[in-house]
Enzyme design. Structure first.
Site, short mmCIF file in Angstrom:
data_model
loop_
_atom_site.label_atom_id
_atom_site.label_comp_id
_atom_site.label_asym_id
_atom_site.label_seq_id
_atom_site.Cartn_x
_atom_site.Cartn_y
_atom_site.Cartn_z
N HIS A 66 0.77 -1.09 -0.09
CA HIS A 66 0.04 0.02 0.16
C HIS A 66 0.95 1.30 -0.08
O HIS A 66 0.31 2.35 0.03
CB HIS A 66 -0.84 0.05 1.21
CG HIS A 66 -0.21 0.27 2.50
ND1 HIS A 66 0.28 -0.48 3.14
CD2 HIS A 66 -0.07 1.38 3.36
CE1 HIS A 66 0.90 -0.22 4.28
NE2 HIS A 66 0.71 1.11 4.28
C1 UD1 Z 1 -2.19 4.84 6.62
C2 UD1 Z 1 -0.89 5.42 7.13
C3 UD1 Z 1 0.16 4.11 6.80
C4 UD1 Z 1 -0.44 2.72 7.38
C5 UD1 Z 1 -1.62 2.62 6.39
C6 UD1 Z 1 -2.31 1.26 6.95
C7 UD1 Z 1 -0.25 7.83 7.03
C8 UD1 Z 1 0.56 8.82 6.59
N1 UD1 Z 1 -0.33 6.59 6.46
O1 UD1 Z 1 -1.89 5.07 5.02
O2 UD1 Z 1 1.23 4.69 7.66
O3 UD1 Z 1 0.60 1.81 6.96
O4 UD1 Z 1 -2.43 3.65 6.91
O5 UD1 Z 1 -3.48 0.97 6.17
O6 UD1 Z 1 -1.31 7.95 8.00
N2 UD1 Z 1 -9.24 4.76 1.97
C9 UD1 Z 1 -10.33 4.20 1.97
N3 UD1 Z 1 -10.99 3.60 2.96
C10 UD1 Z 1 -10.43 3.66 4.14
C11 UD1 Z 1 -9.18 4.26 4.33
C12 UD1 Z 1 -8.71 4.82 3.06
O7 UD1 Z 1 -11.10 4.04 0.74
O8 UD1 Z 1 -10.96 3.26 5.03
C13 UD1 Z 1 -8.46 5.13 0.92
C14 UD1 Z 1 -8.83 6.81 0.50
O9 UD1 Z 1 -9.02 6.85 -0.86
C15 UD1 Z 1 -7.45 7.34 0.92
C16 UD1 Z 1 -6.55 6.15 0.74
O10 UD1 Z 1 -6.99 5.03 0.91
O11 UD1 Z 1 -7.15 8.48 0.01
C17 UD1 Z 1 -5.40 6.36 1.52
O12 UD1 Z 1 -5.61 6.47 3.25
P1 UD1 Z 1 -4.86 7.29 4.03
O13 UD1 Z 1 -5.61 7.14 5.39
O14 UD1 Z 1 -4.64 8.53 3.37
O15 UD1 Z 1 -3.46 6.44 4.03
P2 UD1 Z 1 -3.13 4.96 4.03
O16 UD1 Z 1 -2.34 4.70 2.45
O17 UD1 Z 1 -4.18 4.01 4.40
#
Ligand code: UD1
Length: 388
Positions: A208
């Protein structure tokens, strides 16, 4: 009824999937101590049911007292939104200490709010460093540690990093790895849950990190390299929402067919069961490097560096970076029965949460109030608050 001299109000902040397995044992450990009132705040950084709710259920975490429902956005937007929504909660609840976990955006946002309000912050999983400032998590770790009043480290490299950054040693306590507390408690159930449902021989893949999944060439190379091994084993790939978006966007779903199997993100127990029985785990996650080390399962990490070096020096982890030849060579080695064998790092013993509870109560317990309280302290606290 018995008398206690201490009342302590502890507010925990979580937001993303890797936080949940860390807060669960700390809530439990503090819940069994008298005179403690706990508040749980969920920022809503992760909001999908399979990234959040199912973890609360399986890990036995009570429903959050406050959900900021922040959701996804750019780093600046998400961090700012969490800060804006969290500040009034801290003002209203007036905790003695705020406990933050790991290195996600919710962690640093909460620490910044508390530092400005002069509320002490305790950081669980302090001191880890990848020395790679292109990783958002490294920025979150550096800032959170500078702002924290109590730094609870999972391994001694953390203590050394913090000393080098000029953090006073009195603030730093080596408590061990709290995520392992959850693993130790739930492994028997995870094994029972997985029994009879898994292929004979399989590897697990998780990806991811933006550096792997936002770059189409990198993502394609990883998937193609792995599909070459599909004749010898199944490759089970629970897909993070970010990665799912990229696979769709780049039209790469077709590479993942046959024995390279895409799946929705898995709940904690199912994923732990999968790791435990795997021939090999290929990942870019932080926590999975630790879990595989504890389980003694060989782990190949698709990153150039790690903030968890004990998983390489003591454990079963090998960094393969962006090198596809090395990835193929290491998988072949593991399939030939010559995978890395490790030992469990110091204080990864299932009791880190008890040590964390001790530290928090030693430092932040309020002074004597001389009032009778019930065994868990909750009732009297509620009564005192109602009376005020
Ligand atoms: C976050 C953490 C990362 C961790 C990861 C575990 C930061 C900087 N990063 O990254 O360290 O390893 O979580 O999973 O905080 N999204 C969904 N549903 C959700 C959550 C996210 O669809 O419930 C999608 C959204 O489009 C979002 C993307 O995933 O833009 C990324 O989510 P985000 O929380 O920004 O960061 P992660 O990549 O999940």
């Amino acid at each position: 009824m018995r008398h206690s001299s201490q009342l302590t109000h502890i507010l925990h902040v979580v937001g993303a999937r890797p936080n949940f397995m860390k807060v669960a044992p700390v809530l439990r450990a503090l819940g069994s101590r008298p005179g403690v009132k706990q508040i749980l705040v969920h920022t809503g950084q992760h909001y999908d049911a399979n990234m959040s709710d199912v973890f609360f259920r399986q890990l036995g975490i009570p429903a959050p007292d406050v959900n900021l429902a922040v959701g996804a956005g750019s780093h600046a937007w998400q961090t700012a939104e969490i800060m804006t929504c969290f500040e009034p909660v801290v003002r209203q609840r007036e905790p003695d200490v705020v406990v933050v976990y790991g290195d996600v955006n919710s962690t640093v946002a909460a620490a910044l709010v508390c530092a400005k309000l002069n509320v002490p912050v305790a950081h669980v999983e302090a001191g880890l460093r990848s020395f790679d400032r292109t990783m958002p998590e490294e920025i979150n770790r550096l800032v959170t540690d500078q702002l924290s009043d109590l730094l609870l480290t999972p391994s001694l490299d953390g203590n050394r990093n913090l000393a080098r950054e000029g953090i006073s040693p009195e603030k730093v306590v080596f408590v061990g790895n709290v995520m392992i507390d959850t693993l130790v408690r739930l492994l028997p159930l995870a094994v029972r849950t997985a029994r009879g449902k898994l292929p004979q021989r399989y590897s697990v893949l998780t990806l991811h990190r933006p550096s792997n999944v936002d770059d189409p060439e990198m993502l394609r190379s990883i998937l193609q390299t792995l599909s070459e091994f599909a004749g010898e084993m199944d490759i089970l790939f629970p897909v993070h929402p970010r990665t799912r978006q990229r696979l769709d966007e780049f039209g790469m779903n077709r590479i993942c067919q046959g024995r390279l199997r895409l799946m929705d993100p898995l709940p904690y127990l199912e994923f732990l069961g999968l790791q435990q029985g795997a021939t090999c785990v290929i990942t870019d996650s932080g926590g999975i490097q630790e879990e595989t080390t504890f389980l003694g399962v060989p782990c190949l990490t698709m990153r150039e560096n790690t903030e968890r070096p004990v998983t390489v020096t003591c454990g079963t982890n090998t960094l393969v970076g962006r090198n596809m030849d090395m990835l193929a060579t290491e998988i072949a080695r593991i399939l030939a029965g010559r995978g890395k064998i490790g030992v469990k790092p110091e204080l990864w013993d299932g009791r880190a949460s008890a040590r964390i509870a001790d530290c928090l109560l030693e430092r932040y317990a309020r002074v004597s109030v001389g009032l009778p309280i019930t065994a868990n302290g909750q009732h009297l606290l509620a009564a005192v608050e109602t009376a005020q």
